[in-house]
Write a protein that holds these residues in place. Sequence first.
Motif, PDB file in Angstrom:
ATOM      1  N   ILE A 164      11.008 -10.168  31.898  1.00 14.08           N
ATOM      2  CA  ILE A 164      10.296  -8.977  31.421  1.00 14.08           C
ATOM      3  C   ILE A 164      10.698  -7.792  32.285  1.00 14.08           C
ATOM      4  O   ILE A 164      10.618  -7.847  33.518  1.00 14.08           O
ATOM      5  CB  ILE A 164       8.770  -9.173  31.481  1.00 14.08           C
ATOM      6  CG1 ILE A 164       8.342 -10.361  30.607  1.00 14.08           C
ATOM      7  CG2 ILE A 164       8.045  -7.906  31.042  1.00 14.08           C
ATOM      8  CD1 ILE A 164       6.872 -10.727  30.743  1.00 14.08           C
ATOM      9  N   ASN A 165      11.159  -6.732  31.633  1.00 10.90           N
ATOM     10  CA  ASN A 165      11.433  -5.479  32.336  1.00 10.90           C
ATOM     11  C   ASN A 165      10.848  -4.326  31.532  1.00 10.90           C
ATOM     12  O   ASN A 165      10.082  -4.548  30.586  1.00 10.90           O
ATOM     13  CB  ASN A 165      12.935  -5.303  32.603  1.00 10.90           C
ATOM     14  CG  ASN A 165      13.762  -5.219  31.323  1.00 10.90           C
ATOM     15  OD1 ASN A 165      13.230  -5.078  30.215  1.00 10.90           O
ATOM     16  ND2 ASN A 165      15.075  -5.310  31.464  1.00 10.90           N
ATOM     17  N   MET A 169      11.014  -8.086  26.451  1.00  8.55           N
ATOM     18  CA  MET A 169      10.844  -9.462  26.906  1.00  8.55           C
ATOM     19  C   MET A 169      11.977 -10.314  26.350  1.00  8.55           C
ATOM     20  O   MET A 169      12.392 -10.152  25.204  1.00  8.55           O
ATOM     21  CB  MET A 169       9.501 -10.018  26.425  1.00  8.55           C
ATOM     22  CG  MET A 169       9.248 -11.460  26.840  1.00  8.55           C
ATOM     23  SD  MET A 169       7.622 -12.061  26.298  1.00  8.55           S
ATOM     24  CE  MET A 169       7.872 -12.073  24.520  1.00  8.55           C
ATOM     25  N   TYR A 170      12.451 -11.270  27.172  1.00  9.14           N
ATOM     26  CA  TYR A 170      13.605 -12.081  26.808  1.00  9.14           C
ATOM     27  C   TYR A 170      13.319 -13.532  27.187  1.00  9.14           C
ATOM     28  O   TYR A 170      12.933 -13.821  28.322  1.00  9.14           O
ATOM     29  CB  TYR A 170      14.866 -11.572  27.527  1.00  9.14           C
ATOM     30  CG  TYR A 170      14.990 -10.070  27.429  1.00  9.14           C
ATOM     31  CD1 TYR A 170      15.630  -9.471  26.355  1.00  9.14           C
ATOM     32  CD2 TYR A 170      14.394  -9.249  28.390  1.00  9.14           C
ATOM     33  CE1 TYR A 170      15.696  -8.092  26.242  1.00  9.14           C
ATOM     34  CE2 TYR A 170      14.453  -7.869  28.287  1.00  9.14           C
ATOM     35  CZ  TYR A 170      15.107  -7.293  27.208  1.00  9.14           C
ATOM     36  OH  TYR A 170      15.160  -5.928  27.095  1.00  9.14           O
ATOM     37  N   ILE A 171      13.497 -14.439  26.218  1.00  9.12           N
ATOM     38  CA  ILE A 171      13.304 -15.864  26.445  1.00  9.12           C
ATOM     39  C   ILE A 171      14.681 -16.482  26.667  1.00  9.12           C
ATOM     40  O   ILE A 171      15.540 -16.428  25.781  1.00  9.12           O
ATOM     41  CB  ILE A 171      12.609 -16.545  25.249  1.00  9.12           C
ATOM     42  CG1 ILE A 171      11.353 -15.766  24.832  1.00  9.12           C
ATOM     43  CG2 ILE A 171      12.280 -17.996  25.587  1.00  9.12           C
ATOM     44  CD1 ILE A 171      10.277 -15.720  25.876  1.00  9.12           C
ATOM     45  N   ILE A 172      14.898 -17.065  27.849  1.00  8.97           N
ATOM     46  CA  ILE A 172      16.210 -17.574  28.233  1.00  8.97           C
ATOM     47  C   ILE A 172      16.148 -19.084  28.414  1.00  8.97           C
ATOM     48  O   ILE A 172      15.281 -19.591  29.133  1.00  8.97           O
ATOM     49  CB  ILE A 172      16.685 -16.912  29.544  1.00  8.97           C
ATOM     50  CG1 ILE A 172      16.779 -15.388  29.357  1.00  8.97           C
ATOM     51  CG2 ILE A 172      18.023 -17.481  29.994  1.00  8.97           C
ATOM     52  CD1 ILE A 172      17.040 -14.631  30.648  1.00  8.97           C
ATOM     53  N   ASP A 173      17.039 -19.795  27.740  1.00  3.33           N
ATOM     54  CA  ASP A 173      17.173 -21.239  27.934  1.00  3.33           C
ATOM     55  C   ASP A 173      17.651 -21.476  29.360  1.00  3.33           C
ATOM     56  O   ASP A 173      18.765 -21.082  29.725  1.00  3.33           O
ATOM     57  CB  ASP A 173      18.175 -21.814  26.924  1.00  3.33           C
ATOM     58  CG  ASP A 173      18.245 -23.341  26.966  1.00  3.33           C
ATOM     59  OD1 ASP A 173      18.184 -23.913  28.073  1.00  3.33           O
ATOM     60  OD2 ASP A 173      18.378 -23.960  25.896  1.00  3.33           O
ATOM     61  N   LEU A 183      13.329  -9.238  22.608  1.00  5.06           N
ATOM     62  CA  LEU A 183      12.542  -8.289  21.821  1.00  5.06           C
ATOM     63  C   LEU A 183      12.165  -7.080  22.668  1.00  5.06           C
ATOM     64  O   LEU A 183      11.711  -7.229  23.804  1.00  5.06           O
ATOM     65  CB  LEU A 183      11.253  -8.952  21.312  1.00  5.06           C
ATOM     66  CG  LEU A 183      11.405 -10.157  20.379  1.00  5.06           C
ATOM     67  CD1 LEU A 183      10.077 -10.883  20.251  1.00  5.06           C
ATOM     68  CD2 LEU A 183      11.916  -9.720  19.017  1.00  5.06           C
ATOM     69  N   ARG A 184      12.360  -5.895  22.112  1.00  2.00           N
ATOM     70  CA  ARG A 184      11.832  -4.698  22.749  1.00  2.00           C
ATOM     71  C   ARG A 184      10.335  -4.628  22.483  1.00  2.00           C
ATOM     72  O   ARG A 184       9.833  -5.231  21.536  1.00  2.00           O
ATOM     73  CB  ARG A 184      12.550  -3.458  22.217  1.00  2.00           C
ATOM     74  CG  ARG A 184      14.038  -3.435  22.558  1.00  2.00           C
ATOM     75  CD  ARG A 184      14.677  -2.121  22.127  1.00  2.00           C
ATOM     76  NE  ARG A 184      16.080  -2.066  22.524  1.00  2.00           N
ATOM     77  CZ  ARG A 184      17.090  -2.455  21.765  1.00  2.00           C
ATOM     78  NH1 ARG A 184      16.842  -2.938  20.550  1.00  2.00           N
ATOM     79  NH2 ARG A 184      18.332  -2.381  22.191  1.00  2.00           N
ATOM     80  N   LEU A 281      12.240  -4.232  13.011  1.00  3.50           N
ATOM     81  CA  LEU A 281      12.865  -5.542  13.060  1.00  3.50           C
ATOM     82  C   LEU A 281      13.630  -5.692  14.365  1.00  3.50           C
ATOM     83  O   LEU A 281      14.220  -4.736  14.860  1.00  3.50           O
ATOM     84  CB  LEU A 281      13.822  -5.718  11.876  1.00  3.50           C
ATOM     85  CG  LEU A 281      13.169  -5.696  10.493  1.00  3.50           C
ATOM     86  CD1 LEU A 281      14.243  -5.785   9.418  1.00  3.50           C
ATOM     87  CD2 LEU A 281      12.179  -6.836  10.341  1.00  3.50           C
ATOM     88  N   PRO A 282      13.628  -6.893  14.957  1.00  2.55           N
ATOM     89  CA  PRO A 282      14.349  -7.104  16.214  1.00  2.55           C
ATOM     90  C   PRO A 282      15.819  -6.733  16.085  1.00  2.55           C
ATOM     91  O   PRO A 282      16.489  -7.120  15.136  1.00  2.55           O
ATOM     92  CB  PRO A 282      14.172  -8.609  16.461  1.00  2.55           C
ATOM     93  CG  PRO A 282      12.919  -8.969  15.732  1.00  2.55           C
ATOM     94  CD  PRO A 282      12.904  -8.089  14.521  1.00  2.55           C
ATOM     95  N   SER A 283      16.317  -5.966  17.051  1.00  6.78           N
ATOM     96  CA  SER A 283      17.697  -5.505  17.001  1.00  6.78           C
ATOM     97  C   SER A 283      18.609  -6.312  17.906  1.00  6.78           C
ATOM     98  O   SER A 283      19.818  -6.154  17.870  1.00  6.78           O
ATOM     99  CB  SER A 283      17.766  -4.028  17.410  1.00  6.78           C
ATOM    100  OG  SER A 283      17.191  -3.840  18.690  1.00  6.78           O
TER     101      SER A 283
END
Length: 313
Positions: A164-165, A169-173, A183-184, A281-283
């Motif tokens: 998260i910044n 937010m970003y989900i990373i394997d 997602l922004r 929509l997610p870009s």
Amino acid sequence: MFQRNVFFPQHLEEKIKDHKILEVLYEEARSNILNGRYPCEVIHYIMLGGIQARIELGPYNPLVHSTHYFREEQTKFLPIHVRKSSTWTWLPISSKNSAEVRLLEQFKRIPNSATNRKLMKKYLEFCWSLPFYGSAFFEGQIEQPVRGLPSLITHQDIPVLVAINSKGMYIIDDIQCVVLLGLRFEEFSWEYARPSKEGDPNCLPCLFVQFMVVENGARVSKILQVFSRQASLMDNLIVFFVNQLKSKSNDETDKSLDNQVNNENETHSSLIMTSVHSTTLPSLSNKLSRLTLATFDEDGHCIGQMGSWSISY
């Protein structure tokens, strides 16, 4: 080791000239690259590894810096999912596309006149271009999609990093070092949920994340459940950045962002399936096929469930 302040604006960081500060920022960025916290393409890992090698080893010396040398030392310059398996290091030859050969070629390309200051800045400039740069990282897990009987028998949750910044937010394997979902803040809504059994150590709090996609020509919303003992910390950090984004949009003369950023009550309300808080929509590139999701139409009707969602509806 020093850690970058997640609240420090990146545009101000990019203007820093002090070499000592840039060196500290480089050290943290290098650590995140080598630990797979900053996923990118293999070609970029090779490029960054070559820059790091030049900084640490000095100019190319053909008497020292051979393919064999980089095969033995690649653990210092490449993340584990990129470098050659240690079980094969005894082989006397390397293919032309092997990590150590490509790393050596990248290392040799760097001119002798390049200074460490310029190389560190080059390294940071690439990292600054990553959408998840400067994130705070939280450990979590998500449900793995079940595909067939064998998958059902060996079914386990996937360990993930939640980055998260100030952008999103970003989900990373955490195993394959790939971004599963990015997602922004204006592209999703969320809800923090306490564990259903407070006294059960195996029952974790979670975040429900809801976002819009186009599927078979129709707009639908997807919901992902992220389990983590740090879910409340994620929730608080998202609240801070969303409020910051709201404040900035209110101060700007261009009010177009007002339609993208929801007010705090809408964005952080209980998860109501009959309304979608974001119309954007997610870009970012997402890998939805690797996620266990619930799907809802625009009227809030559940039209698809996977995994434990199938039990809930």
